[in-house]
Each structure stands twice: as structure tokens, then as C-alpha cells.
Scaffold this active site. Structure first.
Site, mmCIF file in Angstrom:
data_model
loop_
_atom_site.group_PDB
_atom_site.id
_atom_site.type_symbol
_atom_site.label_atom_id
_atom_site.label_comp_id
_atom_site.label_asym_id
_atom_site.label_seq_id
_atom_site.Cartn_x
_atom_site.Cartn_y
_atom_site.Cartn_z
ATOM 1 N N ASN A 109 -6.227 -2.519 2.249
ATOM 2 C CA ASN A 109 -6.050 -3.845 2.385
ATOM 3 C C ASN A 109 -7.732 -4.274 2.506
ATOM 4 O O ASN A 109 -8.426 -3.704 3.242
ATOM 5 C CB ASN A 109 -5.459 -4.397 3.946
ATOM 6 C CG ASN A 109 -4.161 -4.243 3.679
ATOM 7 O OD1 ASN A 109 -3.414 -4.086 2.649
ATOM 8 N ND2 ASN A 109 -3.164 -4.177 4.592
ATOM 9 N N ARG A 132 0.954 -1.373 -0.027
ATOM 10 C CA ARG A 132 0.176 -0.150 -0.004
ATOM 11 C C ARG A 132 0.936 1.473 -0.124
ATOM 12 O O ARG A 132 0.499 2.169 -0.724
ATOM 13 C CB ARG A 132 -0.704 0.102 1.288
ATOM 14 C CG ARG A 132 -1.947 -1.035 1.296
ATOM 15 C CD ARG A 132 -2.872 -1.087 2.110
ATOM 16 N NE ARG A 132 -2.146 -1.323 3.402
ATOM 17 C CZ ARG A 132 -2.558 -1.074 4.638
ATOM 18 N NH1 ARG A 132 -3.711 -0.475 5.146
ATOM 19 N NH2 ARG A 132 -1.826 -1.500 5.678
#
Length: 89
Positions: free
Chosen positions: A37, A19
Site C-alpha cells: 500500500n 494485496r
């Protein structure tokens, strides 16, 4: 109007800085959107920007950061939301 794509990234993509790498890379390319996520171990992303830049980003996302192992990316067209920047959710 910018191109928008919704992505689900499969593989070893959680706990490997995927990320943070996505945020950094997308911002460098001038894209807007977000990444987060999901509870099933995948990563979800929304990209908005010029079509060629979105394509470049998706190509880069197949590799990701060094510790990641991307198996596949599900991709679908999405409605542009007019995001100003790219963020981690």
C-alpha cells in the site's frame, strides 16, 4: 531474463484484500515480486516473470478481488531484481 513491470493501481484497492489477493494470484501464476500500500491510497506492485504470465496477471489485476474497484493501472518497465517469490510488503 524475466520481464519486470512496476505498477501503481488506482481505485478502491486498500482495505479490500487487494494485496492478499495479489500475493495469492501471483504465486499461483509463478510470478515473483512484491505488493504494498502507498500513503495516497494506491497500491504499488513489482512483477517479474515470463512476459505472457505478467500480461495475464495485469489483466487479472484490473478486476482484483470482489470488493475492489480498480479505476486504472499505471505501468512501466522495470529492472528485474531476481526475486525468488512474491511477497506482501
Amino acid at each position: 531474463m524475466p520481464l519486470a513491470n512496476h505498477l501503481i493501481i488506482h481505485g478502491r484497492v486498500q482495505g479490500v484484500f487487494y494485496r492478499d489477493w495479489t500475493v495469492e494470484t501471483a504465486r499461483k501464476l509463478g510470478l515473483a515480486g512484491w505488493v504494498r500500500n502507498l500513503s495516497d491510497g494506491t497500491v504499488e506492485a513489482h512483477l517479474e516473470g515470463a512476459a505472457d504470465v505478467v500480461e495475464t496477471m495485469i489483466e487479472k489485476m484490473h478486476d482484483g478481488p470482489p470488493a475492489a474497484n480498480v479505476e486504472r493501472i499505471e505501468r512501466s518497465e522495470a529492472e528485474a531484481q531476481g526475486f525468488e517469490t512474491f511477497e506482501r510488503r
